[in-house]
Enzyme design. Sequence first.
Site, PDB file in Angstrom:
ATOM      1  N   GLU A  37       0.878  -1.170   0.000  1.00  0.00           N
ATOM      2  CA  GLU A  37       0.000   0.000   0.000  1.00  0.00           C
ATOM      3  C   GLU A  37       0.917   1.222   0.000  1.00  0.00           C
ATOM      4  OE1 GLU A  37      -3.415   1.839   2.940  1.00  0.00           O
ATOM      5  OE2 GLU A  37      -2.707  -0.202   3.266  1.00  0.00           O
ATOM      6  N   ARG A 262       4.835 -12.759   9.880  1.00  0.00           N
ATOM      7  CA  ARG A 262       5.517 -11.468   9.685  1.00  0.00           C
ATOM      8  C   ARG A 262       6.885 -11.498  10.348  1.00  0.00           C
ATOM      9  NH1 ARG A 262       1.625  -7.449   8.687  1.00  0.00           N
ATOM     10  NH2 ARG A 262       3.051  -5.750   9.117  1.00  0.00           N
ATOM     11  N   LYS A 272       4.258   0.564   9.444  1.00  0.00           N
ATOM     12  CA  LYS A 272       4.368   1.842   8.733  1.00  0.00           C
ATOM     13  C   LYS A 272       3.761   2.989   9.515  1.00  0.00           C
ATOM     14  CE  LYS A 272       3.108   0.062   4.768  1.00  0.00           C
ATOM     15  NZ  LYS A 272       2.344   0.021   3.529  1.00  0.00           N
TER      16      LYS A 272
HETATM   17  P1  ATP Z   1       2.368  -2.091   7.927  1.00  0.00           P
HETATM   18  O1  ATP Z   1       1.727  -2.744   9.098  1.00  0.00           O
HETATM   19  O2  ATP Z   1       3.796  -1.760   8.143  1.00  0.00           O
HETATM   20  O3  ATP Z   1       1.593  -0.944   7.361  1.00  0.00           O
HETATM   21  P2  ATP Z   1       1.254  -3.594   5.831  1.00  0.00           P
HETATM   22  O4  ATP Z   1       1.069  -5.060   5.843  1.00  0.00           O
HETATM   23  O5  ATP Z   1       0.034  -2.769   6.006  1.00  0.00           O
HETATM   24  O6  ATP Z   1       2.397  -3.239   6.831  1.00  0.00           O
HETATM   25  P3  ATP Z   1       1.569  -3.378   3.046  1.00  0.00           P
HETATM   26  O7  ATP Z   1       2.130  -2.283   2.256  1.00  0.00           O
HETATM   27  O8  ATP Z   1       0.116  -3.631   2.935  1.00  0.00           O
HETATM   28  O9  ATP Z   1       1.982  -3.123   4.527  1.00  0.00           O
HETATM   29  O10 ATP Z   1       2.378  -4.728   2.806  1.00  0.00           O
HETATM   30  C1  ATP Z   1       2.785  -5.210   1.567  1.00  0.00           C
HETATM   31  C2  ATP Z   1       3.171  -6.654   1.720  1.00  0.00           C
HETATM   32  O11 ATP Z   1       4.249  -6.776   2.635  1.00  0.00           O
HETATM   33  C3  ATP Z   1       2.027  -7.479   2.263  1.00  0.00           C
HETATM   34  O12 ATP Z   1       1.934  -8.674   1.514  1.00  0.00           O
HETATM   35  C4  ATP Z   1       2.417  -7.733   3.672  1.00  0.00           C
HETATM   36  O13 ATP Z   1       1.884  -8.955   4.101  1.00  0.00           O
HETATM   37  C5  ATP Z   1       3.940  -7.728   3.613  1.00  0.00           C
HETATM   38  N1  ATP Z   1       4.502  -7.333   4.896  1.00  0.00           N
HETATM   39  C6  ATP Z   1       4.256  -6.207   5.582  1.00  0.00           C
HETATM   40  N2  ATP Z   1       4.895  -6.189   6.765  1.00  0.00           N
HETATM   41  C7  ATP Z   1       5.584  -7.351   6.822  1.00  0.00           C
HETATM   42  C8  ATP Z   1       6.443  -7.950   7.808  1.00  0.00           C
HETATM   43  N3  ATP Z   1       6.722  -7.342   8.954  1.00  0.00           N
HETATM   44  N4  ATP Z   1       6.973  -9.154   7.522  1.00  0.00           N
HETATM   45  C9  ATP Z   1       6.712  -9.766   6.368  1.00  0.00           C
HETATM   46  N5  ATP Z   1       5.914  -9.274   5.410  1.00  0.00           N
HETATM   47  C10 ATP Z   1       5.340  -8.085   5.627  1.00  0.00           C
HETATM   48 MG    MG Z   2      -1.651  -3.003   4.645  1.00  0.00          MG
END
Ligand code: ATP
Ligand code: MG
Length: 549
Positions: A37, A262, A272
Amino acid sequence: MSEEVIRTNFIRQIIDNDLSTGKYKSPSEVHTRFPPEPNGYLHIGHAKSICLNFGIAQDYQGQCNLRFDDTNPCKEEQEFVSAIKADVEWLGFQWHAECYASDYFQRFYDKAILLIKKGLAYVDDSSAEELRAMRGTLTEPGQNSPYRERSIEENLDLLERMKKGEFPDGSKILRAKIDMASPNMNLRDPALYRIRHVEHHQTGTDWCIYPMYDFAHALGDAFEGITHSICTLEFEDHRPLYDWCIDNCEIEKKPHQYEFSRLSLQYAITSKRKLTQLVTSGTVTGWDDPRMPTISGLRRRGCPPEALHLFCERIGVTKSENSIEMEQLEQCMRDILDDKAERRMAVLDPILVTLTNFDEHLDLELPNHPKNEALGKRITPFSQTLYIDQADFVLSTEDKKFKRLILGDYVRLRGAYIIKATDYKADADGNIIEVIAEIVPDTLGKNAEGIKARGVIHWVSAKDAVDAQVNCYERLFTVPHPDREEGEIFDYVNPNSLIIKNAKVEPVLKDAPLEIAYQFEREGYFARDRKEDSLVFNRVVTLKDSFGK
Ligand code: ATP
Ligand code: MG
């Protein structure tokens, strides 16, 4: 790479199985995607997901899409989109296609109409509060909405009018008609569309209804022909809804969702939202502050992409909760850099040394790497006045392990002579400000009989040395899990996370390329900062784990 890498994990085993059962005919059919995102910069957790998704595509010679999940309209996204692309490229990956969920807004809408026509979706006028009240709890079923039995015609008409902008935000949603008694809350008639009169950075004012994540994500995977849709464990409970969308939207080739745990890294934050707080509060200088666990921060600090690859291989991919020690990431940096970083000398806390029996100027040719001749040599000047590190000289010590310079004793200057400290000068407060020494003749590159140097120390020629600022970074937080402690993450920011040194460095370093790490002998790995005009080096990592010691 410094070790045999075992590239297997349970997701690769699933793929191997899909190939052996003939579900997919050829490995090249394997199609993954990385779906960020664009609401922030990527962090080390994303690196895990990138290495997994792109790594699979690479190894099976399949494809991986970079898909921006931009279903949440928000203005300042272009900076994030560019930064995400730069990070993925820096990690060495190339996407098959650059996609945006917003590219599919019309197709999502068409599928919503299909669902209505099949009697599987309806427009609900309930308020947010009413929706919540009807949702039930984990132990009690929900209740059907009074709008659930609307006719197909009425639903089609209302959705179209929602799209045209006839209704205010929050006044209606489109819901899937699944099961209000399902034990899985995600299946209790989840929202598919909501009204938001907000401009979108890709589609402008074309739309005022936006699809919800689960619906858009499943369909986006389907439209792109994704075979293995890999995401993190918090989406496990969403998989039945993912499958429901795929099954009911008449998708030919069905993608499948698989979840892994994760990455959580100690002394860092991988959210984020919280990283945004560090940036907007000015706790750090930006998303690419070298203390940030962002990919751009690690890069600016001088961490090579290979170290992140190695890290992701070592931590593996499983379904179990984990909390990885920062030391593991640091060790990966050392393991990569030990082999490839050229050696240089830099004195971080300089003290002057004057040689009483030497007044020449020598251009010494020193190897760039002790074990790898292919890295060549460099010229390092040697002269009558030198700098050594303050900590490398003492007047006396009982410590037998002190392998540096003691008044009246011998030490080897790296790549140069053995010297003996004969005297010193102190200021009015008694601080030592200069060491007086003499060289032992004929010890350039060889030993002298009967003389034993205690150890080897680094140095630079005082008149040739170049001034440089050296940023020594420590961990950004004082506790392993700042987001699990009481209070706010700001309460656990390490006040000494940046220690600035005014160093004297070898003259060749003034042309150091940006973000390429050197080993400063006996000090650690350092790389030139990309953003500063003057000569600034960031510490990538120390030579040994000294944390807490
Ligand atoms: P955040 O909680 O930091 O906002 P998010 O999952 O909302 O993380 P996205 O941009 O939606 O962030 O994530 C893109 C991809 O990265 C998704 O497939 C997500 O599952 C993966 N991802 C995000 N954080 C992690 C993590 N800590 N470990 C492994 N994969 C991750
Ligand atoms: Mg997300």
